[in-house]
Motif scaffolding. Sequence first.
Motif, mmCIF file in Angstrom:
data_model
loop_
_atom_site.group_PDB
_atom_site.id
_atom_site.type_symbol
_atom_site.label_atom_id
_atom_site.label_comp_id
_atom_site.label_asym_id
_atom_site.label_seq_id
_atom_site.Cartn_x
_atom_site.Cartn_y
_atom_site.Cartn_z
ATOM 1 N N ASN A 1 -8.298 -5.747 -1.689
ATOM 2 C CA ASN A 1 -7.563 -4.508 -1.433
ATOM 3 C C ASN A 1 -7.500 -4.163 0.047
ATOM 4 O O ASN A 1 -7.194 -3.044 0.418
ATOM 5 N N PRO B 1 -7.927 -0.930 5.025
ATOM 6 C CA PRO B 1 -7.267 -0.788 3.721
ATOM 7 C C PRO B 1 -5.794 -1.177 3.792
ATOM 8 O O PRO B 1 -5.101 -0.889 4.771
ATOM 9 N N THR B 2 -5.331 -1.836 2.749
ATOM 10 C CA THR B 2 -3.915 -2.177 2.667
ATOM 11 C C THR B 2 -3.113 -0.921 2.311
ATOM 12 O O THR B 2 -3.490 -0.186 1.395
ATOM 13 N N ILE C 1 -0.653 1.712 0.665
ATOM 14 C CA ILE C 1 -0.163 1.835 -0.714
ATOM 15 C C ILE C 1 1.263 2.354 -0.659
ATOM 16 O O ILE C 1 1.563 3.335 0.033
ATOM 17 N N THR D 1 -2.136 1.596 -11.729
ATOM 18 C CA THR D 1 -2.900 0.548 -11.065
ATOM 19 C C THR D 1 -2.245 0.264 -9.725
ATOM 20 O O THR D 1 -1.066 0.590 -9.519
ATOM 21 N N ILE D 2 -3.017 -0.300 -8.833
ATOM 22 C CA ILE D 2 -2.480 -0.708 -7.524
ATOM 23 C C ILE D 2 -2.467 -2.224 -7.491
ATOM 24 O O ILE D 2 -3.518 -2.870 -7.565
ATOM 25 N N ASP D 3 -1.283 -2.773 -7.393
ATOM 26 C CA ASP D 3 -1.104 -4.221 -7.394
ATOM 27 C C ASP D 3 -1.083 -4.711 -5.943
ATOM 28 O O ASP D 3 -0.151 -4.428 -5.197
ATOM 29 N N TYR D 4 -2.163 -5.434 -5.553
ATOM 30 C CA TYR D 4 -2.236 -5.955 -4.188
ATOM 31 C C TYR D 4 -1.720 -7.382 -4.084
ATOM 32 O O TYR D 4 -1.563 -7.899 -2.987
ATOM 33 N N GLU D 5 -1.491 -8.008 -5.215
ATOM 34 C CA GLU D 5 -1.067 -9.404 -5.195
ATOM 35 C C GLU D 5 0.433 -9.546 -5.128
ATOM 36 O O GLU D 5 0.941 -10.551 -4.638
ATOM 37 N N ARG E 1 1.962 -9.619 -1.109
ATOM 38 C CA ARG E 1 0.935 -10.203 -0.250
ATOM 39 C C ARG E 1 1.519 -11.432 0.437
ATOM 40 O O ARG E 1 1.165 -12.574 0.141
ATOM 41 N N GLY F 1 -0.061 -2.599 -0.997
ATOM 42 C CA GLY F 1 -0.481 -2.396 -2.368
ATOM 43 C C GLY F 1 0.567 -1.537 -3.061
ATOM 44 O O GLY F 1 1.021 -0.534 -2.509
#
Length: 908
Positions: A578, A590-591, A593, A741-745, A748, A757
């Motif tokens: 993250n 932090p990435t 959002i 939810t937080i999708d970081y993938e 990326r 994210g």
Amino acid sequence: MASHPPPSIYHHHQYGIVWVVGWSGCHPSTWTHLLWMLWVGISPTSWAHQGTQPHSIKIPGDITLGGLFPVHAKGPAGVPCGEIKNEKGVHRMEAMLYALDQINSDPELLPNITLGARILDTCSRDTYALEQSLTFVQALIQKDTSDIRCSNGEQPIIRKPERVVGVIGASASSVSIMVANVLRLFEIPQISYASTAPELSDNNRYDFFTRVVPPDSYQAQAMVDIVKAMGWNYVSTLASEGNYGESGVDAFVQISREAGGLCIAQSLKIPREPKPGEYDKIIKRLMETPNARGVIIFANEDDIKQVLEAAKYANLTGHFKFVGSDSWGAKSLPILDHEDVAEGAVTILPKRASIEGFDQYFTTRSLENNRRNIWFAEFWEDNFRCKLTRPGIKLDSGKKKCTGEERIGRDSPYEQEGKVQFVIDAVYAMAHALHNMHLDLCPGATGVCNKMDPVEGRLLLSYIRSVNFNGSAGTGVLFNENGDAPGRYDIFQYQMTNTTNPGYRVIGQWTNNLRLNVEEMQWTDGDKQIPDSVCSFPCQSGERKKMVKGVPCCWHCELCDGYQYQVDEFNCEMCPFNMRPTPNRTGCRPTPIIKLEWHSPWAIIPLFLAILGILATSSVVITFIRFHDTPIVRASGRELSYVLLTGIFLIYLITFLMIAEPGAVVCAFRRLLLGLGMCITYSAMLTKTNRIYRIFEQGKKSVTPPRYISPTSQLVITFILISVQLLGVFVWFGVMPPHTTIDYEELRPPNPELARGILKCDMSDLSLICCLSYSIVLMVTCTVYAVKSRGVPETFNEAKPIGFTMYTTCIIWLAFVPIFFGTAQSTEKMYIQTTTLTVSMSLSASVSLGMLYIPKVYIIIFHPEQNVQKRKRSFKAVVQAATMSTRLSQKANDKQNGETKLEPDRTQ
């Protein structure tokens, strides 16, 4: 001449040495010569050049000290002594004579005891110095002369040599090492004023050796500290072959290895007798590691000068930055004519001071008042470039005649030699030791008492090692357990630019630790920036070091790429899922959002279509409510129409939920309404097309209408179909409650600066398709029924508009599938998929609305005359009309195919 008796043999019982004594006879010195020859293993012919008596200065006294000085340089091959050395030889030797005068005239130091001396010339050669030093041990050799007779049968008269209790010297380390090996056998203490080789600190091998100058190990430590203070970690070393140069470099290498952080690029030696081009080869070798600009040099003056000349010849002026030992010090001779190459050189010299008393003493020396110095006449000739006349010797026409009125410092340049202070301190150290010894052994006695006659060497050594007094320069004179003086150095730098008087400038001191004034240093062209001498430059932030094997100061810098950050100077690690690395890659942050914003271009088009659709749907609903009882509204199936319009409204409404910021409530409504709107719409359409299909299929068989075609039945069927969707959604709610939810993938990319994210509902692409899959099944089924009902007359039902609606809808969703899944790897995936989904749903809703209801609204509003009740027909009539229409269509097709047949009309 009478025959001489054969040589006799006597024993030195104390040391177990067998001596062969030659013919003494009436010539007391002859046996000494032969003894020397046998001692060192040389032939008598080698003495031809020096006569029968070695030249020496003898000063009478109660206690005699020995002195070793390089009065002359090395001679050419076969000759031990060369030209006279004014500074290192005569100055230093006169310093000993001056110190003896001062001590003998001091009523507090050794009162009523006179110090004498026997001073010898080493000729700057270790082997010759060894031969000379045997003079000091003559008195310690026990000789049995009972069997020796003169030619007349009488006992020979042998002069007893003076006993030397201690030796001052020597100068060169190689000479001191050679002499120390002999003096220790006879326990004669030795104090050197200039020998700095580290190996002389070995108290096991050179236990009778002491020095008033610090060893090169201190000097090497000081040089290591200087190099580190300048930020260098990659240097080369250069040493003159021999004890001084090699030992100094060895000490430097050893200390730098122990200290760590300093690497030796190359360690080169200058041969004792360099061949032509040797210095050019050395410079070329040094340039094999050009980053090692710092050169640590332990070399003699001639070698230093030649190295500077070779560097200048190679056009490398200013490239190398030298750190020179005390052999360079603050001397002008090594850098003469090569000042530009030497600019910035940092040199080291034991802390010293000019002794004013010696200057006054030496400048007043003349041929008349200095007859005790047997080499002074030779010095006089060399110093004043003149020639003294001697009987029977013709004056050289190239030189002027010495008048004897010349004066040192007035008629010739004079500068006190650097080691004069240490010579004086060495003599005083011996005097203080004898004084303390006399106080302990001869309390209250005048002169030398029996306990000090003879002086025991080992006891005197202990007194020497324990002295502590202020020397001639005001600094303390003391020795450690190895006989070494404390390390006190001045640090110089040769500066040319921005100085009114170019030359050596003191920039610091070293006394067990370094004090360096870096701000006072300057380099080529007055630059204040210290030049680099490093193998590899420091890595940038976010780069790790990849070490070069075997060379700890050399490395390659490798960027911590991707989502790695620099943990330490050698390692990179991945940031947590993250997080992403900071711009300098020294940590993680932090990435950011993100979510789909209302003002985003990806949201504006779907919102625009949804708003238009909602307005249009609302208009249709309002129109139908207002004209609720008109024939067109009743004919369209009011109940199913309202259900279908509700589904279309929900399809448009889902656009707002898909763009709204995800939250538990929003996610719940997304799950519920995403498939519900389409499910309601296509359930109603399927019910309609199924009803039409069943009516006309039943009509082909009988005039009895099929079951479940009433409005109530249609609504029940529609709601049953809708309930399947609702059941699936509520089961989904139970199994996995809606949440965000937080999708970081998903976002990326390779460049972490673009990583984001994505705040989203916990709905995967698969779950989204599953949510729509039931509606798609309804849509496909409805399309199938629409195809089957395509032959129904337009005047009787809505089969054809529904068919066109379904065909168009299928095309829209067939286009949606590749766009939606084809963008799964795109960095804009979230935006593209959300926009594609909402636009596809809005378009399918718009097609349904446009095909089914816009024409009706148009007639209701703009052509109310057509919105009238037509003649009511029975179910049988409707079926017959439909059958006739079908047959006519078939005949028309047969006629076009050339197969026209006439059949009776059975519908009449």
